[in-house]
Design a protein around this motif. Structure first.
Motif, PDB file in Angstrom:
ATOM      1  N   ILE A 138       8.647  -1.121 -13.321  1.00 21.85           N
ATOM      2  CA  ILE A 138       8.081   0.119 -13.845  1.00 21.85           C
ATOM      3  C   ILE A 138       8.738   1.334 -13.199  1.00 21.85           C
ATOM      4  CG2 ILE A 138       6.249   0.284 -12.100  1.00 21.85           C
ATOM      5  CD1 ILE A 138       4.350   1.112 -14.399  1.00 21.85           C
ATOM      6  N   ASN A 139       8.697   2.451 -13.908  1.00 19.41           N
ATOM      7  CA  ASN A 139       9.101   3.760 -13.385  1.00 19.41           C
ATOM      8  C   ASN A 139       7.849   4.612 -13.198  1.00 19.41           C
ATOM      9  OD1 ASN A 139      12.027   3.675 -13.270  1.00 19.41           O
ATOM     10  ND2 ASN A 139      12.029   3.658 -15.505  1.00 19.41           N
ATOM     11  N   LEU A 140       7.546   4.999 -11.956  1.00 18.96           N
ATOM     12  CA  LEU A 140       6.328   5.776 -11.687  1.00 18.96           C
ATOM     13  C   LEU A 140       6.564   7.045 -10.875  1.00 18.96           C
ATOM     14  CD1 LEU A 140       3.556   3.123 -10.858  1.00 18.96           C
ATOM     15  CD2 LEU A 140       3.923   4.374 -12.980  1.00 18.96           C
ATOM     16  N   TYR A 141       7.721   7.191 -10.240  1.00 17.82           N
ATOM     17  CA  TYR A 141       7.911   8.351  -9.365  1.00 17.82           C
ATOM     18  C   TYR A 141       7.768   9.659 -10.143  1.00 17.82           C
ATOM     19  CZ  TYR A 141      10.062  12.100  -6.828  1.00 17.82           C
ATOM     20  OH  TYR A 141      10.271  13.328  -6.242  1.00 17.82           O
ATOM     21  N   CYS A 142       6.931  10.557  -9.624  1.00 19.37           N
ATOM     22  CA  CYS A 142       6.775  11.894 -10.218  1.00 19.37           C
ATOM     23  C   CYS A 142       6.485  12.937  -9.146  1.00 19.37           C
ATOM     24  CB  CYS A 142       5.688  11.913 -11.289  1.00 19.37           C
ATOM     25  SG  CYS A 142       4.089  11.294 -10.745  1.00 19.37           S
ATOM     26  N   GLY A 143       6.926  12.645  -7.913  1.00 19.90           N
ATOM     27  CA  GLY A 143       6.794  13.623  -6.838  1.00 19.90           C
ATOM     28  C   GLY A 143       5.771  13.219  -5.779  1.00 19.90           C
ATOM     29  N   ILE A 144       6.123  13.452  -4.540  1.00 21.81           N
ATOM     30  CA  ILE A 144       5.199  13.152  -3.443  1.00 21.81           C
ATOM     31  C   ILE A 144       4.088  14.196  -3.375  1.00 21.81           C
ATOM     32  CG2 ILE A 144       5.011  12.773  -0.948  1.00 21.81           C
ATOM     33  CD1 ILE A 144       6.574  10.619  -2.607  1.00 21.81           C
ATOM     34  N   PHE A 155      -7.422  14.768   4.206  1.00 21.08           N
ATOM     35  CA  PHE A 155      -7.971  13.561   3.571  1.00 21.08           C
ATOM     36  C   PHE A 155      -6.935  12.941   2.639  1.00 21.08           C
ATOM     37  CE2 PHE A 155      -9.832  11.669  -0.225  1.00 21.08           C
ATOM     38  CZ  PHE A 155     -10.673  10.703   0.311  1.00 21.08           C
ATOM     39  N   ALA A 156      -6.253  13.806   1.886  1.00 20.04           N
ATOM     40  CA  ALA A 156      -5.224  13.325   0.954  1.00 20.04           C
ATOM     41  C   ALA A 156      -4.096  12.637   1.707  1.00 20.04           C
ATOM     42  CB  ALA A 156      -4.688  14.482   0.127  1.00 20.04           C
ATOM     43  N   VAL A 157      -3.717  13.199   2.854  1.00 21.19           N
ATOM     44  CA  VAL A 157      -2.649  12.598   3.656  1.00 21.19           C
ATOM     45  C   VAL A 157      -3.083  11.230   4.179  1.00 21.19           C
ATOM     46  CG1 VAL A 157      -1.293  12.818   5.762  1.00 21.19           C
ATOM     47  CG2 VAL A 157      -1.643  14.809   4.302  1.00 21.19           C
ATOM     48  N   ILE A 158      -4.310  11.150   4.649  1.00 14.04           N
ATOM     49  CA  ILE A 158      -4.828   9.871   5.143  1.00 14.04           C
ATOM     50  C   ILE A 158      -4.865   8.839   4.014  1.00 14.04           C
ATOM     51  CG2 ILE A 158      -6.882   8.709   6.076  1.00 14.04           C
ATOM     52  CD1 ILE A 158      -7.474  11.372   7.565  1.00 14.04           C
ATOM     53  N   LEU A 159      -5.326   9.293   2.834  1.00 14.71           N
ATOM     54  CA  LEU A 159      -5.382   8.397   1.679  1.00 14.71           C
ATOM     55  C   LEU A 159      -3.995   7.887   1.318  1.00 14.71           C
ATOM     56  CD1 LEU A 159      -6.977   7.088  -0.625  1.00 14.71           C
ATOM     57  CD2 LEU A 159      -6.664   9.196  -1.937  1.00 14.71           C
ATOM     58  N   CYS A 160      -3.008   8.779   1.314  1.00 10.49           N
ATOM     59  CA  CYS A 160      -1.629   8.366   1.021  1.00 10.49           C
ATOM     60  C   CYS A 160      -1.124   7.374   2.055  1.00 10.49           C
ATOM     61  CB  CYS A 160      -0.705   9.585   0.961  1.00 10.49           C
ATOM     62  SG  CYS A 160      -0.841  10.535  -0.559  1.00 10.49           S
ATOM     63  N   GLY A 161      -1.456   7.648   3.322  1.00 13.85           N
ATOM     64  CA  GLY A 161      -1.053   6.735   4.390  1.00 13.85           C
ATOM     65  C   GLY A 161      -1.645   5.355   4.211  1.00 13.85           C
ATOM     66  N   ILE A 162      -2.930   5.308   3.831  1.00 14.50           N
ATOM     67  CA  ILE A 162      -3.585   4.012   3.587  1.00 14.50           C
ATOM     68  C   ILE A 162      -2.912   3.275   2.437  1.00 14.50           C
ATOM     69  CG2 ILE A 162      -5.730   2.935   2.783  1.00 14.50           C
ATOM     70  CD1 ILE A 162      -7.232   5.164   4.302  1.00 14.50           C
ATOM     71  N   LEU A 163      -2.628   4.004   1.347  1.00 16.32           N
ATOM     72  CA  LEU A 163      -1.995   3.387   0.186  1.00 16.32           C
ATOM     73  C   LEU A 163      -0.590   2.874   0.506  1.00 16.32           C
ATOM     74  CD1 LEU A 163      -3.107   5.850  -2.636  1.00 16.32           C
ATOM     75  CD2 LEU A 163      -3.886   3.501  -2.294  1.00 16.32           C
ATOM     76  N   ILE A 164       0.142   3.619   1.318  1.00 16.22           N
ATOM     77  CA  ILE A 164       1.479   3.163   1.736  1.00 16.22           C
ATOM     78  C   ILE A 164       1.360   1.896   2.567  1.00 16.22           C
ATOM     79  CG2 ILE A 164       3.472   3.723   3.173  1.00 16.22           C
ATOM     80  CD1 ILE A 164       3.088   6.662   2.297  1.00 16.22           C
ATOM     81  N   GLY A 165       0.372   1.885   3.498  1.00 17.77           N
ATOM     82  CA  GLY A 165       0.161   0.700   4.329  1.00 17.77           C
ATOM     83  C   GLY A 165      -0.216  -0.516   3.512  1.00 17.77           C
TER      84      GLY A 165
END
Length: 859
Positions: free
Chosen positions: A295-301, A389-399
Motif C-alpha cells: 500500500i501507499n499511505l505516506y502523506c506527511g509526518i 499527547f500526539a507525539v506520545i501517540l505517534c511514538g506508541i504507534l511506531i513502537g
C-alpha cells in the motif's frame, strides 16, 4: 495589470500558489529526469506505456479523422471503443491530444501528469480554505500533502484515475453545502465529472461518500433524513447525467474475465504494523505489486501529529472524534481484509495495483489533521500542549509497528520519521516558550511540511523511474509508411511479429489482433487461448498464429524488425527503413461461410492442434490439418516427475531453479513444418535450440511456436527453467505437431470459395456480398458483441456467438448483401438518461438563481 486582477491575486494568492508551486516542483523533476522536451525520457511507466499510450494513439487518430467513437479495428480483431474510452480516456483534459502530432504524444501525456497532480493539490487546498475560511499558507501545505502523497506519486502512471482524486475534495465540499445550505449543485456536478472521467475509481468514491454522509455531524435525526433524501437524489442525478458513459462502460466491463465473482477466502493479509509502516518518512512509493497487502499511505509526518492533536484537544466534540476515527479505522481494516478489499475494488481482484482506494483514507486523514491544525492556530498557547499527547501517540504507534511488522523495516525510514517528529516538536516547544510568535510558528511548520512533502515527491519520482522514448518508438516512422502503403481497409489486418510494448500494434493503429486492456472480453480471451495464442487475464496477443488462424483472422501482413528471430510462414514483401514486411501467401477475408456442423466444434480441448483440426473439419470439411508428433519424456535436473498421463502432460516437483530443469528433445525423422505448444505456470524461462544453436528464448509458454521447416535429422531441444518459489511444483504440458501442407492448400481453397467480399468499410459500418452454396453460417473474425446489428438484403437477422467468442449469422442459399452496424450497448438508453439528467440539473440551477434573486429583492 488591472486592479481587478491585482485584487484576485491578493485575495487568492495562497490558493493559486497551491497550484503553481507543485507545477514548478514537478517540472523541475521533469527537467532533472530529462523528460521530453528536456531529453528523451517519459513518465509513462508500467501500463501507461504498455496500454494507455497506445489507446491514446487510437483516440487521437479518431479525433483527427472524425471517425466513429463506437468501434475500432485497431486492436483485438475489433473492440468496443466507447467502452474502452469510458475506462481510460474520457477526461475532457485529454482532448488536448487532438492539437498535437503523434510524435508529441508521449511528451504531452508526461506533462498532463504534472497538470493533473497540481490540480489535485489545488482542489484539496480549495477544500481546506473553505474549512479554514481564509487564504493562508496552511492550505498550500495540506493541499500538497494530498496531491504529492505516496499514493499519487506511486500510482501517477494511472493517468486516467487522476480526475477522480481531483474531484474528491470538491465533492466533499459539495456535501458540506448540501447539508448546511441545502444546495447540492456543486456536489452533483463534481460527482458527475468524476463518474464521467473514470467510473471504476468513482465507484470507490461513491462507497466512501455513503460512509462520509452516515458519519457526518448532523444537527438532528430529522436533518439526517431530509438531507439524506437530498444526498440520494443528487447522487442519482449525477449518475443519470453521466449515464451515456456509465451504461456502455458497465455493459462492456461485464463481458470481461474480471466480471466473475470470486470472493477471497483469506481473513487477513498480514499485520496492521505492515500497513502503518507505509506512513513513515522515506518509504519508497509503490508503483505495482503482486502482493495485495502492499500500500501507499505516506502523506506527511505533520499529518500524523495533527491527527493525534485532533483526537486530544477538548475543543472538538467527542462524538465528532468518534465519527472520524470510525471512518479511518474501517478504511484501515479494509486494507488488511481481503473480502473488504474485494468489495472496495468493485468485486474485482486487485491485479498488481493493490489498495487503489487508499486515496480516500489519505484525504480523510488529512481532513481530520487539518481540523486539528485549525484548532491549534485558533486557540491559545496552552491548547497546543495537547501536541505532546500526539507525539506520545505517534511514538506508541511506531513502537507497535516495529514490534508487529512481519516485513523487514528499513530503519532509515524509522529514523527519518523520528527525526521529523523531533523537528516539529522543537518548533512547538519554541512556540510554547513564546520565542516564536504564532504567525512565525505556523509559517515555519507549514514551510517544513511543504519541504517534507516536496522532498518525498522528488525521491518518489526518482524511484519510479522513466522510459527512454527513443528505444521504444524508433520504428514509428517506418511502420507508419508501411501502414499507409498496405493497410487499405479493416479486412487488411497486419501485426508486429513481436512488440516492444504489449499493445505496440495499437500504438501504430494497425488493424491487428493484439489487445491488452481491462475491457478485453473474457470469452474472446478464453477462445484465443484454446486456439493456441498467448493470453492473460485481460489480454490476447498475436503470438501463436498458424497458417489456418492467420487466414481465419484475415491476417495479411507481418512486420519484422532486425532483432526478431521468430520463423514465419509468410513470404518476403519488402523492407521499409528498419522494418521488413512479409505477406500471407493465401488470399484471406474478414468473414467466411461455414458448414452448420461447426456448431458442434469442440473448442475446449487443452491441445490447440486438436482444436484447430476440429474447426477445420467441422467448418470446411477437410481432413486432419495437424498431425501429432510423439515427444519423449524430458531429461530432468533438480526436478522429478510425479505423474505422467502419457499424452505430454507431466506433474513435477523441483528443488531449485536451473536453466535446464526440464529438457525436451525432438529428433526429426523427415522434412516437415514443425510446431510445438507447451503450457506451464511454473516455467520461468525457455530456450529453444536447433542443432545446438539457440533460435528462441524468453517467455514462450502458453502459445503455439513455429519452428520452421525442419529437415530430416534435425534436433530440437526445449530447455525450461522452473521457478524457485513457495510452490516448487506444477504441471507442464508439451505437444508437437506437423502441418499437412496438402490439407492446408485444400483448406485455403475452400476458405477462398466461401469468402465474404467486403465492399464498404466506414467507421462502425461494414457491408459486403456473399454467395452461399446452401443454408450456412456466416462467420466473422470479429468478437461477438450485442452492439452489432447485422442485415441480410436489408432485413435484420439474429446474431449468435460461435464458441461464445465470434460473431456469426445464419445466411440462406444464394447471393446476398450483408451489412453490419455497431452501436455500443447501452449508448442509446444512456444518452436519453443523460439528456433527462441535464434538463433536471438545469431546472434546479434556474430554481436556485430565481430564489437568490428573490432574496436580493427582499433585502
Amino acid at each position: 495589470m488591472t486592479n481587478k486582477i491585482k485584487d484576485i491575486l491578493k485575495t487568492h494568492k495562497y490558493l493559486l500558489l497551491s497550484f503553481f508551486l507543485p507545477v514548478l516542483l514537478l517540472e523541475g523533476i521533469a527537467i532533472a529526469e530529462k523528460i521530453q522536451p528536456f531529453g528523451s525520457e517519459s513518465f509513462l511507466i508500467v501500463d501507461a506505456l504498455h496500454q494507455y499510450l497506445p489507446f491514446f494513439a487510437d483516440y487521437q487518430e479518431k479525433l483527427k479523422s472524425m471517425d466513429s467513437m463506437f468501434y475500432s479495428f485497431h486492436a483485438g480483431l475489433g473492440y468496443n471503443f466507447l467502452g474502452l474510452w469510458a475506462y481510460y480516456l474520457a477526461s475532457p483534459l485529454n482532448l488536448v491530444i487532438a492539437l498535437v502530432s503523434k510524435s508529441m504524444l508521449t511528451m504531452i501525456l508526461s506533462h498532463l501528469y504534472v497538470l493533473k497532480i497540481a490540480l489535485c493539490c489545488f482542489t484539496a487546498a480549495f477544500y481546506f480554505r473553505k474549512r479554514r475560511g481564509k487564504d493562508e499558507i496552511s492550505i498550500v501545505a495540506f493541499g500538497m500533502a494530498y496531491g504529492l502523497c505516496s499514493y499519487m506519486v506511486g500510482y501517477s502512471w494511472n493517468i486516467m484515475w487522476m480526475e477522480v482524486m481531483m474531484m474528491l475534495p470538491l465533492i466533499l465540499y459539495g456535501i458540506d453545502k448540501l447539508i448546511k445550505e441545502h444546495d447540492g449543485r456543486l456536489y452533483c456536478f463534481a460527482l458527475f465529472i468524476s463518474l464521467w472521467c473514470n467510473f471504476y475509481m468513482s465507484y470507490m468514491t461513491c462507497l466512501f461518500l455513503i460512509l462520509w454522509y452516515l458519519l457526518y455531524s448532523h444537527k438532528n435525526v430529522k436533518e439526517f433524513f431530509t438531507n439524506g433524501f437530498r444526498f440520494a437524489g443528487y447522487s442519482l442525478l449525477s449518475g443519470a447525467m453521466a449515464a451515456v458513459v456509465l451504461l456502455p462502460a458497465y455493459l462492456g466491463i461485464m463481458q470481461t474475465s474480471s466480471a466473475k465473482l470470486q470472493f477471497p477466502k483469506e481473513l487477513w493479509y498480514g499485520t496492521f504494523g505492515n500497513l502503518f509502516s507505509r506512513h513513515f518518512l522515506g518509504t519508497t512509493p509503490l508503483t505495482m505489486a503482486v502482493d495485495d497487502s502492499k500500500i501507499n499511505l505516506y502523506c506527511g509526518i505533520l499529518t500524523l501529529l495533527m491527527a493525534g492533536f485532533y483526537l486530544a484537544v477538548r475543543e472538538i466534540r467527542l462524538i465528532d472524534k468518534i465519527r472520524r476515527l470510525l471512518l479511518l479505522v474501517f478504511l484501515f481494516f479494509s486494507f488488511n481484509m481481503p473480502v473488504l478489499g474485494y468489495v472496495w475494488h468493485g468485486f474485482h481482484d486487485q491485479y498488481g495495483i493493490p489498495n487503489r482506494f487508499a486515496f480516500l483514507y489519505i484525504f480523510a486523514l488529512l481532513a481530520m489533521a487539518y481540523e486539528g491544525y485549525c484548532v491549534l492556530v485558533r486557540g491559545k498557547r496552552k491548547v497546543s500542549l495537547w501536541i505532546y499527547f500526539a507525539v506520545i501517540l505517534c511514538g506508541i504507534l511506531i513502537g507497535i509497528t516495529m514490534k508487529t511488522s512481519t516485513v523487514k523495516l528499513e530503519m532509515k525510514t524509522v529514523y527519518a520519521t523520528v527525526a521529523a517528529i523531533a523537528v516539529y516538536m522543537i518548533c512547538f516547544a519554541l512556540y510554547q516558550k513564546k520565542i516564536f510568535r504564532k504567525k512565525i510558528f505556523t509559517t515555519l511548520i507549514c514551510f517544513l511540511f511543504i519541504v517534507e512533502t516536496a522532498a518525498m515527491a522528488v525521491m518518489g519520482f526518482q524511484e519510479n523511474g522513466t522510459i527512454d522514448t527513443d528505444s521504444y518508438f524508433q520504428d514509428t516512422k517506418a511502420i507508419t509508411e508501411v501502414k499507409k502503403e498496405y493497410q487499405k481497409n479493416v479486412e487488411t489486418r497486419m501485426e508486429l511479429i513481436s512488440g516492444r510494448m504489449l499493445d505496440e500494434s495499437i500504438w501504430h493503429t494497425l488493424n491487428g489482433m493484439t489487445l491488452f486492456g481491462s475491457t478485453a472480453q473474457g470469452n474472446v480471451v478464453d477462445m484465443m487461448d484454446q486456439l493456441g495464442f498467448y493470453t492473460g487475464v485481460n489480454e490476447y496477443l498475436y503470438e501463436g498464429a498458424t497458417p489456418f488462424t492467420n487466414n481465419l483472422m484475415s491476417m495479411k501482413y507481418q512486420i519484422y524488425r532486425p532483432y526478431d528471430t521468430k520463423y514465419t510462414e509468410f513470404s518476403l514483401k519488402e523492407s521499409v527503413g528498419n522494418v521488413t514486411v512479409y505477406k500471407n501467401p493465401y488470399r484471406i477475408a474478414l468473414a467466411y461461410t461455414m458448414d452448420d456442423l461447426v456448431q458442434t466444434w469442440d473448442y475446449e480441448d487443452y491441445n490447440p492442434f486438436y482444436v484447430q483440426n476440429d474447426l477445420a473439419t467441422s467448418a470446411f470439411d477437410v481432413d486432419e490439418l495437424f498431425h501429432m508428433v510423439k515427444t519423449a519424456k524430458p531429461q530432468l535436473n533438480d526436478c522429478k516427475i510425479t505423474s505422467d498421463n502419457g499424452d505430454g502432460e507431466y506433474v513435477f516437483e523441483n528443488t531449485s531453479a536451473r536453466p535446464d530443469n526440464m529438457v525436451f528433445t525432438i529428433r526429426s525423422t523427415k522434412t516437415r513444418r514443425l510446431y510445438i505448444h507447451f503450457d506451464g505456470s511454473q516455467v520461468e524461462n525457455t530456450v529453444i535450440e536447433k542443432n545446438g544453436e539457440q533460435v528462441l528464448t524468453g517467455r514462450l509458454d502458453s502459445q503455439i511456436i513455429y519452428l520452421g521447416n525442419v529437415q530430416k535429422g534435425d534436433e530440437i531441444r526445449i530447455k525450461m527453467q522452473l521457478k524457485q518459489d513457495n510452490e516448487m511444483s506444477g504441471v507442464v504440458r508439451l505437444t508437437a505437431a506437423e502441418l499437412d501442407e496438402e490439407v492446408m492448400e485444400e483448406l485455403a481453397q475452400r476458405m477462398q470459395e466461401n469468402a465474404w467480399k467486403l465492399t464498404s468499410a466506414k467507421g462502425n459500418h461494414l457491408s459486403g456480398t456473399i454467395h452461399a452454396q446452401e443454408d450456412q453460417m456466416l462467420f466473422f473474425s470479429i468478437p461477438y458483441d450485442k452492439g452489432w446489428t447485422v442485415k441480410i438484403d436489408g432485413k435484420k437477422v439474429k446474431t449468435k456467438a460461435l464458441g461464445k467468442a465470434f460473431l456469426t449469422v445464419k445466411v440462406p442459399e444464394g447471393k446476398h448483401k450483408v451489412s453490419l452496424t455497431y452501436v455500443s450497448s447501452g449508448f442509446k438508453e444512456g444518452a436519453i438518461l443523460s439528456v433527462v439528467g441535464f434538463v433536471i440539473f438545469i431546472l434546479i440551477t434556474a430554481f436556485f438563481r430565481r430564489k437568490k434573486k428573490a432574496a436580493v429583492k427582499e433585502i
